[in-house]
Design a protein around this motif. Structure first.
Motif, short mmCIF file in Angstrom:
data_model
loop_
_atom_site.label_atom_id
_atom_site.label_comp_id
_atom_site.label_asym_id
_atom_site.label_seq_id
_atom_site.Cartn_x
_atom_site.Cartn_y
_atom_site.Cartn_z
N LYS A 1 158.53 136.96 86.11
CA LYS A 1 158.29 136.90 87.55
C LYS A 1 157.25 137.91 88.01
N CYS B 1 166.13 130.99 82.45
CA CYS B 1 166.91 132.17 82.06
C CYS B 1 168.38 131.79 81.89
N ARG C 1 163.26 137.30 82.39
CA ARG C 1 163.13 136.76 83.74
C ARG C 1 162.35 137.72 84.64
N LYS C 2 162.66 139.00 84.53
CA LYS C 2 161.98 139.99 85.36
C LYS C 2 160.50 140.09 85.00
N ASP D 1 164.32 131.20 86.83
CA ASP D 1 165.76 131.45 86.92
C ASP D 1 166.55 130.38 86.16
N LYS D 2 166.12 129.14 86.28
CA LYS D 2 166.79 128.04 85.59
C LYS D 2 166.67 128.20 84.07
N LEU E 1 167.58 138.42 80.74
CA LEU E 1 167.41 139.03 82.06
C LEU E 1 166.11 139.82 82.16
#
Length: 138
Positions: free
Chosen positions: A65, A8, A61-62, A5-6, A58
């Protein structure tokens, strides 16, 4: 997960910084009289860059993860998708402004496109090679 997250967020922030610098640079060239009529081409290119860079971050990031093993495929797919979006944007501009006025749109979008491509390549190559994020360890 917090690292993803950071990173991204960092990618999006740096994208906005580069887009802002390019936008201001284009307007300075216009004000100095080196080019004229760049307001709309710069606006189109800036919006295009913001949308593509934000979506890129975004989606990255997905993918990072949920399926980190697919990141290499993601990088390749993003490059192709970015090119298709740029060509579609130019087609829409061509339809709207016509043949005689398309050249500034093409040139300005190319500058933004190559800056976006360089940012993407540098950011993710440093991320992959630098070991800042070890996604495979849970």
């Amino acid at each position: 997960m917090a690292d993803i997250d950071k990173l991204c967020g960092r990618y999006i922030v740096w994208s906005m910084v580069y887009i802002f610098i390019l936008t201001i640079g284009c307007f300075i060239f216009e004000k100095l009289g080196l080019f004229s009529g760049l307001m709309y081409p710069v606006a189109v290119s800036a919006v295009f860059s913001i949308v593509v860079e934000s979506a890129d971050a975004l989606v990255w990031r997905k993918v990072a993860k949920k399926s980190p093993d697919s990141l290499t495929t993601f990088y390749t797919a993003v490059s192709g998708f970015r090119m298709l979006l740029a060509m579609a944007t130019m087609l829409v501009c061509y339809i709207i402004v016509g043949r005689d006025a398309i050249m500034p749109y093409i040139l300005v979008l190319l500058v933004f496109y190559f800056a976006m491509l360089a940012h993407h390549s540098i950011f993710f190559s440093r991320l992959s090679n630098g070991g800042k994020l070890n996604i495979n360890n849970k």
